[in-house]
Write a protein that holds these residues in place. Sequence first.
Motif, PDB file in Angstrom:
ATOM      1  N   LEU A 193     -28.253  -7.375  35.841  1.00 31.32           N
ATOM      2  CA  LEU A 193     -28.325  -7.714  37.264  1.00 31.32           C
ATOM      3  C   LEU A 193     -27.844  -9.140  37.508  1.00 31.32           C
ATOM      4  O   LEU A 193     -28.003  -9.674  38.598  1.00 31.32           O
ATOM      5  CB  LEU A 193     -29.765  -7.565  37.763  1.00 31.32           C
ATOM      6  CG  LEU A 193     -30.405  -6.186  37.612  1.00 31.32           C
ATOM      7  CD1 LEU A 193     -31.867  -6.218  38.054  1.00 31.32           C
ATOM      8  CD2 LEU A 193     -29.631  -5.129  38.389  1.00 31.32           C
ATOM      9  N   THR A 194     -27.254  -9.722  36.491  1.00 26.97           N
ATOM     10  CA  THR A 194     -26.894 -11.136  36.559  1.00 26.97           C
ATOM     11  C   THR A 194     -25.706 -11.425  37.463  1.00 26.97           C
ATOM     12  O   THR A 194     -25.390 -12.581  37.737  1.00 26.97           O
ATOM     13  CB  THR A 194     -26.593 -11.660  35.143  1.00 26.97           C
ATOM     14  OG1 THR A 194     -25.659 -10.779  34.504  1.00 26.97           O
ATOM     15  CG2 THR A 194     -27.874 -11.686  34.317  1.00 26.97           C
ATOM     16  N   HIS A 195     -25.020 -10.362  37.935  1.00 26.08           N
ATOM     17  CA  HIS A 195     -23.912 -10.569  38.861  1.00 26.08           C
ATOM     18  C   HIS A 195     -24.389 -10.695  40.312  1.00 26.08           C
ATOM     19  O   HIS A 195     -23.627 -11.076  41.188  1.00 26.08           O
ATOM     20  CB  HIS A 195     -22.943  -9.392  38.777  1.00 26.08           C
ATOM     21  CG  HIS A 195     -23.559  -8.095  39.233  1.00 26.08           C
ATOM     22  ND1 HIS A 195     -24.490  -7.412  38.477  1.00 26.08           N
ATOM     23  CD2 HIS A 195     -23.396  -7.375  40.375  1.00 26.08           C
ATOM     24  CE1 HIS A 195     -24.871  -6.321  39.135  1.00 26.08           C
ATOM     25  NE2 HIS A 195     -24.227  -6.276  40.294  1.00 26.08           N
ATOM     26  N   ARG A 252     -38.366 -14.037  36.782  1.00 22.57           N
ATOM     27  CA  ARG A 252     -37.899 -15.307  37.339  1.00 22.57           C
ATOM     28  C   ARG A 252     -36.955 -16.017  36.376  1.00 22.57           C
ATOM     29  O   ARG A 252     -35.880 -16.490  36.771  1.00 22.57           O
ATOM     30  CB  ARG A 252     -39.097 -16.198  37.664  1.00 22.57           C
ATOM     31  CG  ARG A 252     -38.759 -17.421  38.523  1.00 22.57           C
ATOM     32  CD  ARG A 252     -39.978 -18.327  38.665  1.00 22.57           C
ATOM     33  NE  ARG A 252     -41.171 -17.600  39.073  1.00 22.57           N
ATOM     34  CZ  ARG A 252     -41.456 -17.260  40.327  1.00 22.57           C
ATOM     35  NH1 ARG A 252     -40.611 -17.583  41.305  1.00 22.57           N
ATOM     36  NH2 ARG A 252     -42.570 -16.606  40.612  1.00 22.57           N
ATOM     37  N   GLN A 253     -37.318 -16.078  35.126  1.00 22.07           N
ATOM     38  CA  GLN A 253     -36.502 -16.784  34.150  1.00 22.07           C
ATOM     39  C   GLN A 253     -35.181 -16.057  33.892  1.00 22.07           C
ATOM     40  O   GLN A 253     -34.121 -16.692  33.775  1.00 22.07           O
ATOM     41  CB  GLN A 253     -37.286 -16.936  32.836  1.00 22.07           C
ATOM     42  CG  GLN A 253     -38.452 -17.896  32.913  1.00 22.07           C
ATOM     43  CD  GLN A 253     -37.991 -19.325  33.196  1.00 22.07           C
ATOM     44  OE1 GLN A 253     -36.897 -19.746  32.791  1.00 22.07           O
ATOM     45  NE2 GLN A 253     -38.813 -20.079  33.911  1.00 22.07           N
ATOM     46  N   THR A 254     -35.227 -14.733  33.801  1.00 26.74           N
ATOM     47  CA  THR A 254     -34.009 -13.958  33.565  1.00 26.74           C
ATOM     48  C   THR A 254     -33.002 -14.172  34.679  1.00 26.74           C
ATOM     49  O   THR A 254     -31.803 -14.376  34.437  1.00 26.74           O
ATOM     50  CB  THR A 254     -34.341 -12.464  33.440  1.00 26.74           C
ATOM     51  OG1 THR A 254     -35.250 -12.263  32.353  1.00 26.74           O
ATOM     52  CG2 THR A 254     -33.078 -11.643  33.205  1.00 26.74           C
ATOM     53  N   MET A 255     -33.474 -14.142  35.910  1.00 28.48           N
ATOM     54  CA  MET A 255     -32.574 -14.313  37.054  1.00 28.48           C
ATOM     55  C   MET A 255     -32.116 -15.762  37.197  1.00 28.48           C
ATOM     56  O   MET A 255     -30.953 -16.031  37.526  1.00 28.48           O
ATOM     57  CB  MET A 255     -33.260 -13.840  38.337  1.00 28.48           C
ATOM     58  CG  MET A 255     -33.587 -12.358  38.373  1.00 28.48           C
ATOM     59  SD  MET A 255     -32.121 -11.284  38.252  1.00 28.48           S
ATOM     60  CE  MET A 255     -32.293 -10.686  36.568  1.00 28.48           C
ATOM     61  N   ALA A 256     -33.022 -16.693  36.951  1.00 28.06           N
ATOM     62  CA  ALA A 256     -32.671 -18.110  37.087  1.00 28.06           C
ATOM     63  C   ALA A 256     -31.590 -18.512  36.100  1.00 28.06           C
ATOM     64  O   ALA A 256     -30.693 -19.302  36.421  1.00 28.06           O
ATOM     65  CB  ALA A 256     -33.918 -18.976  36.902  1.00 28.06           C
ATOM     66  N   THR A 257     -31.652 -17.969  34.897  1.00 28.93           N
ATOM     67  CA  THR A 257     -30.654 -18.286  33.873  1.00 28.93           C
ATOM     68  C   THR A 257     -29.247 -17.910  34.326  1.00 28.93           C
ATOM     69  O   THR A 257     -28.264 -18.590  33.994  1.00 28.93           O
ATOM     70  CB  THR A 257     -30.989 -17.546  32.564  1.00 28.93           C
ATOM     71  OG1 THR A 257     -32.277 -17.962  32.109  1.00 28.93           O
ATOM     72  CG2 THR A 257     -29.958 -17.840  31.498  1.00 28.93           C
ATOM     73  N   ALA A 258     -29.162 -16.842  35.126  1.00 26.70           N
ATOM     74  CA  ALA A 258     -27.854 -16.380  35.615  1.00 26.70           C
ATOM     75  C   ALA A 258     -27.512 -16.942  36.992  1.00 26.70           C
ATOM     76  O   ALA A 258     -26.459 -16.608  37.540  1.00 26.70           O
ATOM     77  CB  ALA A 258     -27.844 -14.865  35.677  1.00 26.70           C
ATOM     78  N   GLY A 259     -28.402 -17.749  37.552  1.00 21.54           N
ATOM     79  CA  GLY A 259     -28.141 -18.328  38.864  1.00 21.54           C
ATOM     80  C   GLY A 259     -28.388 -17.371  40.014  1.00 21.54           C
ATOM     81  O   GLY A 259     -27.882 -17.578  41.122  1.00 21.54           O
ATOM     82  N   VAL A 260     -29.164 -16.323  39.756  1.00 15.03           N
ATOM     83  CA  VAL A 260     -29.483 -15.349  40.802  1.00 15.03           C
ATOM     84  C   VAL A 260     -30.696 -15.839  41.596  1.00 15.03           C
ATOM     85  O   VAL A 260     -31.732 -16.176  41.013  1.00 15.03           O
ATOM     86  CB  VAL A 260     -29.789 -13.961  40.200  1.00 15.03           C
ATOM     87  CG1 VAL A 260     -30.146 -12.968  41.308  1.00 15.03           C
ATOM     88  CG2 VAL A 260     -28.618 -13.463  39.382  1.00 15.03           C
ATOM     89  N   GLU A 261     -30.573 -15.852  42.917  1.00 10.39           N
ATOM     90  CA  GLU A 261     -31.715 -16.200  43.760  1.00 10.39           C
ATOM     91  C   GLU A 261     -32.686 -15.023  43.769  1.00 10.39           C
ATOM     92  O   GLU A 261     -32.302 -13.889  44.062  1.00 10.39           O
ATOM     93  CB  GLU A 261     -31.256 -16.505  45.182  1.00 10.39           C
ATOM     94  CG  GLU A 261     -32.390 -16.876  46.126  1.00 10.39           C
ATOM     95  CD  GLU A 261     -31.915 -17.174  47.526  1.00 10.39           C
ATOM     96  OE1 GLU A 261     -32.770 -17.288  48.430  1.00 10.39           O
ATOM     97  OE2 GLU A 261     -30.687 -17.266  47.738  1.00 10.39           O
ATOM     98  N   VAL A 262     -33.948 -15.278  43.443  1.00  7.58           N
ATOM     99  CA  VAL A 262     -34.925 -14.196  43.365  1.00  7.58           C
ATOM    100  C   VAL A 262     -36.126 -14.545  44.228  1.00  7.58           C
ATOM    101  O   VAL A 262     -36.610 -15.685  44.211  1.00  7.58           O
ATOM    102  CB  VAL A 262     -35.349 -13.927  41.909  1.00  7.58           C
ATOM    103  CG1 VAL A 262     -35.963 -15.154  41.263  1.00  7.58           C
ATOM    104  CG2 VAL A 262     -36.306 -12.735  41.834  1.00  7.58           C
ATOM    105  N   ASP A 263     -36.580 -13.581  45.020  1.00  4.86           N
ATOM    106  CA  ASP A 263     -37.760 -13.763  45.863  1.00  4.86           C
ATOM    107  C   ASP A 263     -38.904 -12.981  45.238  1.00  4.86           C
ATOM    108  O   ASP A 263     -38.885 -11.750  45.203  1.00  4.86           O
ATOM    109  CB  ASP A 263     -37.479 -13.266  47.285  1.00  4.86           C
ATOM    110  CG  ASP A 263     -38.610 -13.586  48.259  1.00  4.86           C
ATOM    111  OD1 ASP A 263     -39.720 -13.927  47.802  1.00  4.86           O
ATOM    112  OD2 ASP A 263     -38.387 -13.488  49.485  1.00  4.86           O
TER     113      ASP A 263
END
Length: 319
Positions: free
Chosen positions: A262-264, A284-295
Amino acid sequence: MTIGDHLDQLHGLPAHTFPGPDETTDDLPEPDTVAWRITSDVYDADEEWPKAFARFCAAVDTTRVRALIVGAWQEAYDSDPSPVIEALVAARDRFPALRALFLGDMVMEECEISWINQSDVSPLLAGFEALEEFGVRGGSGLEFTALSHNRLRRLVVETGGLPAEVVRGIGASDLPALEHLDLWLGTPDYGGDSEASDLEPILSGARLPRLRHLALRNSEMQDAVAAAVASAPVVERLEVLDLSMGVLTDEGAAALLGGQPLTHLKTLDLHHHYLSAAVEERVRQTMATAGVEVDLDRDDAEEDTEDDGTVWRYVAVGE
């Protein structure tokens, strides 16, 4: 949570309520500068919606109107909007510039979302072929016959319970221009009888080549939805994935993280969830590493536990 505020905009235009029968229409905004909200009253209406619409058509240059918001109609808790839909379709030639339409903009004081009676909304899309945005609130009696529409870019269906036949109708529709799809699936208590398998035509993406924003939310079966999304072909072209407002637990989050990357994504929205602190941090960490904004805001997601250990979890918008 219930619906407490009317729409404040549609199609990028600020909402403006057309005056009631006892109010002046001498100082109206320019027709193409606002989203016009035309409303009656659910209880003790002095004027039924079709008459309010007729006054609107007489007072405003409808050839310039770009967005319409249908508010309350008389006894919406007991009467469907067939007369509203008939009036709109009959006047379609008077609205060549109409690009956005929302049906059922009612707040809880007027009619709770799952009490709003709806009807087959397909005639509106068939009648207004230039529509780019369409939204509807309320799932009771709602129908959506499979159709083709070449211009629609945004489709929003807000319910406390979305009938499976509506999900299937949308999935069987050819919507080549659709970029934004937002479905509030709801709960069986309010008519939400779809299963994750009903979403397959949507998740395949075959009829939705331009889809970039997919929201499948407010669902009691959010874990099953997340598991289906984890391997869905449509995901690879998305920019925004929204699985918020539902009963998402660690099981659903694990399925998401264990599925396709989901990193795209630009945004992953999971607010109002039931994740443990450990899994929440993993997401949170998985998405943050890829620069994905997560709510991951929990909002008012709270559990009730019975004396026998039974745990009750709730969608954000039910009744």
